[in-house]
Design an enzyme around this catalytic site. Sequence first.
Site: not given
Length: 248
Positions: A10, A12, A95, A173, A213
Site C-alpha cells: 500500500n 499510500k 483502511h 507506521g 509495520s
Amino acid sequence: MSRKRIIAGNWKMNKTPSEAKALCETLIPLVGNDDVEVVFCVPAIDIVPVVEAVKGTNIGVGAENLYIEDSGAYTGEISADMILDAGAKYVIIGHSERREYFKEDDEFLNKKVKKAIEKGLVPILCCGESLEQREKGVTIDWIRLQIKSDLDGVSAADAKKVVIAYEPIWAIGTGKTATSDQAEEVCAAIRACLAEIYDQETADAIRIQYGGSMNASNAAELLSKPNIDGGLIGGASLKADFGQIVNA
Ligand code: 13P
C-alpha cells in the site's frame, strides 16, 4: 485448504508518476515468485504508469480507494470502471486512514465492497482496532462488528473474492508490530466470524492478511501462522525490503 498467499504493498500518498515508474524498476526483479500473488496498490494517478511498468510480470495493480457510484458529479472521486479500464484489478477498502481522516463508516464501506465486487475488482477490506480498544479488551468484538457490517448482504460466493486485511491501528507506521501470536489470534477470530456468517468452507477460502509495520525481519514469523495468508505493507513496500517480504 490451500490459500494462495497475497502480499500487497500500500503505497499510500507516496510516489509521483515518474517516481512510481522508477520504484517499479527497482522492485520488479525482487518480487518474482509464482507461489505468491504480488500486488502494488498505488495512488490513482500512478495506476496507468504502474500498470504499464509491470506488464508481463507477476505483479497485479490495485487502487487505494473507489467511489460507490458509477459516474457523475462526484468531484475528485474515481469509479470502479475507471480503475478497471486503467488496468488495475484490486482496491483497498476501509483502511483505517480513510476511516479516520475521511470519516468513512461501515455503512459506506459496505457499499464500496459491494460496488467493487459487482464490477469485478478484488476488494482488500481492512479492519483493525485502536490501542485504546486493545487495552480495554474489546479487540475481537470490534473486529467482528467491522467484518459483519462491511460484508452485510455479500453472498458466500462473493465473499470468497474478498481479501481481508487485519491492521491494528497502533501498529501502522509505528514500527510496533503485533506479535505473531496477537496477529494470529485476531486473524483466527476473523475466520471464525466468517464461518459464522457463511460456513466453514467459505471461511477457509477467504484470504486474511496482516498489516502494520510488517518488514523484512518480521514477515517470515507472521506468515508462518496458519490464519495469516499474506501481508498489506505500507512503509516497507516502498523499498527493496518488499522483495524480501514476498519471498519470506
Ligand atoms: P506500515 O507497514 O507502514 O505500518 O503500514 C501498514 C499499512 O497501513 C498498510 O495498509
